[in-house]
Design a protein around this motif. Structure first.
Motif, PDB file in Angstrom:
ATOM      1  N   ASP A  88       0.840  -1.205   0.000  1.00  0.00           N
ATOM      2  CA  ASP A  88       0.000   0.000   0.000  1.00  0.00           C
ATOM      3  C   ASP A  88       0.878   1.258   0.000  1.00  0.00           C
ATOM      4  O   ASP A  88       0.610   2.209  -0.713  1.00  0.00           O
ATOM      5  CB  ASP A  88      -0.921  -0.006   1.235  1.00  0.00           C
ATOM      6  CG  ASP A  88      -1.877  -1.184   1.218  1.00  0.00           C
ATOM      7  OD1 ASP A  88      -2.535  -1.380   0.173  1.00  0.00           O
ATOM      8  OD2 ASP A  88      -1.953  -1.930   2.220  1.00  0.00           O
ATOM      9  N   TYR A  89       1.912   1.230   0.863  1.00  0.00           N
ATOM     10  CA  TYR A  89       2.727   2.444   1.028  1.00  0.00           C
ATOM     11  C   TYR A  89       4.219   2.131   1.024  1.00  0.00           C
ATOM     12  O   TYR A  89       4.653   1.199   1.709  1.00  0.00           O
ATOM     13  CB  TYR A  89       2.418   3.127   2.365  1.00  0.00           C
ATOM     14  CG  TYR A  89       1.004   3.657   2.444  1.00  0.00           C
ATOM     15  CD1 TYR A  89       0.689   4.926   1.965  1.00  0.00           C
ATOM     16  CD2 TYR A  89      -0.011   2.871   2.991  1.00  0.00           C
ATOM     17  CE1 TYR A  89      -0.611   5.402   2.025  1.00  0.00           C
ATOM     18  CE2 TYR A  89      -1.326   3.341   3.046  1.00  0.00           C
ATOM     19  CZ  TYR A  89      -1.613   4.608   2.555  1.00  0.00           C
ATOM     20  OH  TYR A  89      -2.897   5.073   2.612  1.00  0.00           O
ATOM     21  N   ILE A  90       4.980   2.970   0.332  1.00  0.00           N
ATOM     22  CA  ILE A  90       6.435   3.022   0.542  1.00  0.00           C
ATOM     23  C   ILE A  90       6.667   4.212   1.462  1.00  0.00           C
ATOM     24  O   ILE A  90       6.160   5.315   1.210  1.00  0.00           O
ATOM     25  CB  ILE A  90       7.199   3.266  -0.779  1.00  0.00           C
ATOM     26  CG1 ILE A  90       6.974   2.115  -1.768  1.00  0.00           C
ATOM     27  CG2 ILE A  90       8.694   3.459  -0.507  1.00  0.00           C
ATOM     28  CD1 ILE A  90       7.540   2.397  -3.174  1.00  0.00           C
ATOM     29  N   ILE A  91       7.415   3.991   2.521  1.00  0.00           N
ATOM     30  CA  ILE A  91       7.755   5.091   3.425  1.00  0.00           C
ATOM     31  C   ILE A  91       9.256   5.324   3.317  1.00  0.00           C
ATOM     32  O   ILE A  91      10.046   4.385   3.506  1.00  0.00           O
ATOM     33  CB  ILE A  91       7.338   4.753   4.866  1.00  0.00           C
ATOM     34  CG1 ILE A  91       5.808   4.722   4.899  1.00  0.00           C
ATOM     35  CG2 ILE A  91       7.885   5.775   5.857  1.00  0.00           C
ATOM     36  CD1 ILE A  91       5.202   4.453   6.209  1.00  0.00           C
ATOM     37  N   VAL A  92       9.633   6.560   3.009  1.00  0.00           N
ATOM     38  CA  VAL A  92      11.057   6.872   2.877  1.00  0.00           C
ATOM     39  C   VAL A  92      11.521   7.500   4.188  1.00  0.00           C
ATOM     40  O   VAL A  92      11.100   8.596   4.548  1.00  0.00           O
ATOM     41  CB  VAL A  92      11.307   7.849   1.707  1.00  0.00           C
ATOM     42  CG1 VAL A  92      12.805   8.111   1.549  1.00  0.00           C
ATOM     43  CG2 VAL A  92      10.716   7.301   0.425  1.00  0.00           C
ATOM     44  N   GLY A  93      12.393   6.791   4.900  1.00  0.00           N
ATOM     45  CA  GLY A  93      12.942   7.317   6.150  1.00  0.00           C
ATOM     46  C   GLY A  93      12.369   6.617   7.364  1.00  0.00           C
ATOM     47  O   GLY A  93      11.164   6.347   7.439  1.00  0.00           O
ATOM     48  N   GLN A  94      13.269   6.286   8.292  1.00  0.00           N
ATOM     49  CA  GLN A  94      12.822   5.678   9.545  1.00  0.00           C
ATOM     50  C   GLN A  94      13.412   6.425  10.733  1.00  0.00           C
ATOM     51  O   GLN A  94      14.044   5.878  11.607  1.00  0.00           O
ATOM     52  CB  GLN A  94      13.195   4.184   9.604  1.00  0.00           C
ATOM     53  CG  GLN A  94      12.457   3.411  10.689  1.00  0.00           C
ATOM     54  CD  GLN A  94      13.400   2.734  11.692  1.00  0.00           C
ATOM     55  OE1 GLN A  94      14.513   2.329  11.369  1.00  0.00           O
ATOM     56  NE2 GLN A  94      12.935   2.630  12.946  1.00  0.00           N
ATOM     57  N   GLY A  95      13.201   7.749  10.712  1.00  0.00           N
ATOM     58  CA  GLY A  95      13.409   8.518  11.934  1.00  0.00           C
ATOM     59  C   GLY A  95      12.138   8.351  12.758  1.00  0.00           C
ATOM     60  O   GLY A  95      11.368   7.404  12.554  1.00  0.00           O
ATOM     61  N   ILE A  96      11.890   9.291  13.645  1.00  0.00           N
ATOM     62  CA  ILE A  96      10.671   9.158  14.461  1.00  0.00           C
ATOM     63  C   ILE A  96       9.426   9.329  13.581  1.00  0.00           C
ATOM     64  O   ILE A  96       8.404   8.671  13.813  1.00  0.00           O
ATOM     65  CB  ILE A  96      10.673  10.129  15.679  1.00  0.00           C
ATOM     66  CG1 ILE A  96       9.553   9.787  16.666  1.00  0.00           C
ATOM     67  CG2 ILE A  96      10.610  11.590  15.251  1.00  0.00           C
ATOM     68  CD1 ILE A  96       9.711   8.498  17.384  1.00  0.00           C
ATOM     69  N   ALA A  97       9.522  10.144  12.514  1.00  0.00           N
ATOM     70  CA  ALA A  97       8.363  10.341  11.629  1.00  0.00           C
ATOM     71  C   ALA A  97       8.016   9.030  10.913  1.00  0.00           C
ATOM     72  O   ALA A  97       6.886   8.552  10.971  1.00  0.00           O
ATOM     73  CB  ALA A  97       8.645  11.451  10.623  1.00  0.00           C
ATOM     74  N   GLY A  98       9.007   8.432  10.235  1.00  0.00           N
ATOM     75  CA  GLY A  98       8.750   7.193   9.487  1.00  0.00           C
ATOM     76  C   GLY A  98       8.396   6.041  10.406  1.00  0.00           C
ATOM     77  O   GLY A  98       7.599   5.165  10.047  1.00  0.00           O
ATOM     78  N   THR A  99       8.982   6.049  11.605  1.00  0.00           N
ATOM     79  CA  THR A  99       8.669   4.993  12.573  1.00  0.00           C
ATOM     80  C   THR A  99       7.195   5.075  12.975  1.00  0.00           C
ATOM     81  O   THR A  99       6.459   4.083  12.918  1.00  0.00           O
ATOM     82  CB  THR A  99       9.571   5.131  13.823  1.00  0.00           C
ATOM     83  OG1 THR A  99      10.919   4.895  13.418  1.00  0.00           O
ATOM     84  CG2 THR A  99       9.183   4.160  14.922  1.00  0.00           C
ATOM     85  N   MET A 100       6.756   6.271  13.349  1.00  0.00           N
ATOM     86  CA  MET A 100       5.384   6.386  13.851  1.00  0.00           C
ATOM     87  C   MET A 100       4.353   6.249  12.737  1.00  0.00           C
ATOM     88  O   MET A 100       3.275   5.703  12.952  1.00  0.00           O
ATOM     89  CB  MET A 100       5.194   7.716  14.604  1.00  0.00           C
ATOM     90  CG  MET A 100       6.063   7.876  15.831  1.00  0.00           C
ATOM     91  SD  MET A 100       6.249   6.408  16.887  1.00  0.00           S
ATOM     92  CE  MET A 100       4.560   6.110  17.374  1.00  0.00           C
ATOM     93  N   LEU A 101       4.704   6.730  11.519  1.00  0.00           N
ATOM     94  CA  LEU A 101       3.732   6.578  10.426  1.00  0.00           C
ATOM     95  C   LEU A 101       3.624   5.113  10.009  1.00  0.00           C
ATOM     96  O   LEU A 101       2.522   4.610   9.780  1.00  0.00           O
ATOM     97  CB  LEU A 101       4.119   7.466   9.226  1.00  0.00           C
ATOM     98  CG  LEU A 101       3.062   7.476   8.127  1.00  0.00           C
ATOM     99  CD1 LEU A 101       1.727   8.037   8.632  1.00  0.00           C
ATOM    100  CD2 LEU A 101       3.526   8.275   6.917  1.00  0.00           C
TER     101      LEU A 101
END
Ligand code: FAD
Length: 344
Positions: free
Chosen positions: A5-18
């Motif tokens: 469904d989704y590609i998420i770019v980045g796993q800081g706190i934003a990418g982690t929580m999303l």
């Protein structure tokens, strides 16, 4: 092809929580992160502070976002079996009589409890104007980010590589990147978004923060201690000490100049000797209006952004990620204050 469904770019706190919020909503995600060593989330102290600035103004939406964050971090802690949120006192040492007066005025409104009757740390801290105690918390980013990464990895939902934006194949219905086909791609890439052609019109005001890791023999506490510098416990007698705010910088590396400034602040706070064990630096992804930047590109709805968390990633990210997830599912309207459309 891998279908998500989704590609998420980045796993800081934003990418982690999303990615957490989307996973909770039953969505299939792939997170791609290039593990930048000094990303904002890897350098941050994880403080959650109910008040902002020198005037002790309540932090934006605090009464809504904090209970939500607390609940979310507890759920993650249970799933991942790592300690995530620690509630702590924030020991605010007043640097001046003026600051003390500002706090007392707020305390008279019934907003805060007054100063402690008995000042603690008298042998260790220089606090001629006293200190105020507020209830805050820290998020253990050093354990949360790797633990969530490991969880994603176990689900086959993590790629440890750099996303080359020029190699994306995007149309209004789908995104293709290498062997992945997704309905949407959401950029949670922190300050790197400033170079993202999809979001060129966003007015970022990124600012660099530098930090020292210091050992203070004799200082044993679970409190966050704050004056012109903030000490956050990291282990026995070991503290994260920061941080500076610099808008005009040449790179994201530690500098002698900021070390000198940080040490000066430390010397104004501590009555006892300390040793510096490390110096770190990172850039905060802040917008010009200090509000998150969330939403889908108005002309390319398969491309989205979850960014602009500024100085408050740990308190804002859980609520905002859940809010964006509800919006993506068609269950809510984006709050205008955070809607990325304000930049288009
Ligand atoms: C010194 C300092 C102290 C701070 N202290 C606090 C604090 O106490 N409390 C608090 O709440 N906030 C604090 N902050 C702010 C907080 O760090 C940020 O709000 C938050 O980390 C932003 O998170 P993010 O996920 O948006 O960005 P980042 O943490 O920068 O994460 C972005 C991620 O994307 C990855 N990435 C970027 N581009 C690509 C690409 N093309 N391909 C693959 N991966 C990519 C990076 O490797 C990184 O992992 C502090 C910040 C600094 C600098």
């Amino acid at each position: 092809m891998v279908n998500v469904d989704y590609i998420i770019v980045g796993q800081g706190i934003a990418g982690t929580m999303l990615s957490w919020a989307l996973w909770q909503a039953g969505k299939k995600v792939i997170v791609i992160d290039d593990a930048k060593e000094n990303s904002a989330s890897r350098v941050a102290a994880g403080i959650i502070n109910p008040v902002s600035g020198r005037r002790f103004e309540p932090a934006w939406m605090y009464d809504t976002i904090y209970p939500f964050a607390k609940d979310t971090y507890h759920q993650m802690s249970e799933l991942l079996q790592v300690p995530v949120l620690t509630e702590r006192r924030l020991w605010n040492v007043f640097p001046s009589q003026q600051m003390r007066d500002a706090f007392m005025k707020k305390a008279a409104d019934g907003k805060y409890t007054a100063l402690p009757e008995q000042l603690e740390y008298e042998e260790l801290l220089d606090q001629p104007y006293g200190a105020a105690v507020v209830q805050g918390a820290t998020v253990n980013l050093r354990e949360l980010l790797p633990a969530w990464r490991k969880f994603l990895q176990a689900q086959g939902a993590l790629r440890e590589t750099h996303v080359d934006i020029a190699a994306l194949d995007v149309n209004a219905e789908r995104v293709i990147y290498e062997d992945i086909i997704a309905q949407k791609i959401i950029f949670c890439d922190g300050v790197a978004t400033t170079g993202n052609p999809w979001f060129r019109t966003l007015t970022f005001l990124p600012n660099k923060g530098e930090v020292l890791l210091v050992r203070v023999p004799g200082l044993h506490t679970d409190d966050i201690i704050k004056k012109s510098i903030t000490l956050v416990p990291q282990g026995p007698e070991l503290f994260w000490a920061g941080s500076s705010f610099v808008w005009d910088y040449v790179d994201d590396l530690p500098t002698d100049k900021q070390r000198e400034i940080l040490e000066k602040s430390l010397q104004q706070l501590l009555k006892v000797p300390y040793t510096v064990e490390a110096q770190l630096a990172a850039v905060r992804p802040s917008g010009n209006d200090r509000r998150p930047m969330i939403g889908l590109h108005p002309e390319m709805p398969s491309v989205g952004i979850f960014n602009g968390l500024g100085t408050k990633g740990c308190s804002l990210a859980p609520y905002m990620a859940a809010h964006f997830t509800a919006v993506l599912q068609g269950d809510a309207q984006l709050m205008p204050e955070v809607n990325v459309n304000r930049y288009f």
